[in-house]
Enzyme design. Structure first.
Site, PDB file in Angstrom:
ATOM      1  N   THR A 139      38.412  33.417  45.788  1.00  0.00           N
ATOM      2  CA  THR A 139      38.859  34.438  44.842  1.00  0.00           C
ATOM      3  C   THR A 139      37.719  34.770  43.888  1.00  0.00           C
ATOM      4  O   THR A 139      37.011  33.878  43.413  1.00  0.00           O
ATOM      5  CB  THR A 139      40.092  33.974  44.048  1.00  0.00           C
ATOM      6  OG1 THR A 139      41.186  33.818  44.953  1.00  0.00           O
ATOM      7  CG2 THR A 139      40.490  35.005  42.990  1.00  0.00           C
ATOM      8  N   PHE A 174      36.682  36.395  40.302  1.00  0.00           N
ATOM      9  CA  PHE A 174      37.194  36.674  38.970  1.00  0.00           C
ATOM     10  C   PHE A 174      36.138  37.444  38.188  1.00  0.00           C
ATOM     11  O   PHE A 174      34.933  37.286  38.428  1.00  0.00           O
ATOM     12  CB  PHE A 174      37.504  35.370  38.225  1.00  0.00           C
ATOM     13  CG  PHE A 174      38.578  34.526  38.859  1.00  0.00           C
ATOM     14  CD1 PHE A 174      39.870  34.543  38.367  1.00  0.00           C
ATOM     15  CD2 PHE A 174      38.289  33.708  39.940  1.00  0.00           C
ATOM     16  CE1 PHE A 174      40.858  33.757  38.947  1.00  0.00           C
ATOM     17  CE2 PHE A 174      39.273  32.922  40.526  1.00  0.00           C
ATOM     18  CZ  PHE A 174      40.558  32.950  40.029  1.00  0.00           C
TER      19      PHE A 174
END
Length: 355
Positions: A255, A257
């Site tokens: 992921t 960010f």
């Protein structure tokens, strides 16, 4: 104890004392920097990225470059805390991957503020209740986080950094074995990321989506007949046993960010620029907008369309390009894009994730 072992331990003690003295000296320098920069932005993302890259290049081993970066990230975090402790908002509650990403980027020294929703992170930073915010923007398996993209378009805040976090999903419970489980709690995206593993190993258990992985872990800690899918931090926070580690279907599941603030970052030498634009409604408009990028040799690493929410069938395009907005070739391409596009917003230029 052998003489050789005793000699080595004494040498380690001597080195530790030397490291401690040098850390104290570094901390005093950091305090002096804070005094000189009083009233000026004291956290510089580009400077930290440059320091970490330089140390990785100088690393003689046997520690890995990632280990060196992690150690010095904590050193810089502690020294920065002497100047002025940062307040960092993230998508909570405690134990989420967003908290892990925040700590990976800023180290352990800041005051971390858990927010109930992504838009609350933006509001905290915009209102001055937090210095920085950390929000998820895309996952390598599940794609973009639409809410974050919409807020980047509508909000005046800038992106000043990015974090890439390898996502390892753990099956956890109060129980000692899977056989006692009657249900599974997790965030819907984590359930999707573990879909095939669950089909193979626990096809009979109902999967119950909840607001966050950390909330799933909390619920499992109160229900001995349940499991949760979450990260290591949530298991430690709620005292759960990991029954099956790393159950994500894609072992490279990551992921990304973004770090948001009221400023972006200066050039660090290895940067990325994020922007959003819209195309005029005429044939060949998209080609016309992208052509300056190719002509100036600007590498576009991401291009994604999303409804503009300003009218039926109207779209905006989110793009990431390699380079800083102040780099000559990037600046030239962005000037031409601005002349041709119906709308352009530079979301921010920032260092590529260092660790």
């Amino acid at each position: 104890m052998s003489d050789e072992l005793l000699k080595l331990r004494n040498e380690i003690d001597r080195i530790d004392e030397e490291i401690l003295a040098r850390l104290a000296e570094r901390a005093r320098c950091a305090q002096r920097v804070g005094e000189i920069k009083r009233g000026v932005m004291y956290y510089r993302p580009e400077r930290e990225a440059q320091v970490l890259r330089r140390l990785a290049e100088l690393n003689p081993g046997p520690l890995s470059s990632d280990a060196v970066k992690t150690i010095f990230r904590e050193v810089m975090s502690a020294c920065l805390g002497l100047e002025q402790p940062l307040r960092v908002a993230y998508l909570g509650p405690a134990g989420t991957f967003s908290e892990s990403a925040s700590r990976k980027h800023f180290g352990s020294a800041p005051n971390f503020l858990a927010m109930a929703a992504i838009d609350d992170v933006f509001r905290a930073v915009e209102a001055g209740n937090a210095d920085y915010g950390v929000v998820p923007v895309e996952n390598s398996t599940e794609g973009a986080v639409g809410g974050t993209l919409d807020l980047l378009l509508a909000n005046p805040l800038k992106v000043c950094g990015e974090v890439r976090l390898r996502i390892h999903q753990q099956l956890m419970s109060r129980a000692e074995g899977i056989g006692a489980a009657r249900r599974i709690y997790s965030h819907a995206q984590s359930l999707a990321q573990c879909h095939e593993w669950l089909n193979r190993n626990l096809p009979h258990l109902p999967r119950i989506p909840v607001a966050s992985n950390a909330e799933a872990a909390r619920m499992a800690s109160e229900d001995p007949e349940s499991c949760a899918i979450a990260g290591d931090a949530a298991a430690q926070l709620y005292g759960l046993n990991i029954l099956a580690p790393n159950i994500e279907d894609d072992p490279n599941n990551t992921t990304r960010f973004l770090v948001i603030a009221d400023h972006d970052a200066g050039p660090s030498g290895k940067d990325r620029t994020s922007l959003v634009f819209s195309a005029p409604n005429r044939p060949g408009a998209i080609h016309s907008l992208l052509e300056p990028m190719a002509r100036h040799g600007v590498d576009m690493t991401k291009l994604q369309s999303r409804p503009a929410r300003s009218g039926l069938w109207e779209y905006v395009f989110y793009a990431d390009i390699n380079g800083h907005r102040e780099d000559p070739e990037v600046a030239a391409a962005l000037r031409e894009l601005d002349e041709r596009a119906a709308f352009v917003k530079i979301i921010g230029s920032y260092p590529v994730a260092a660790i």
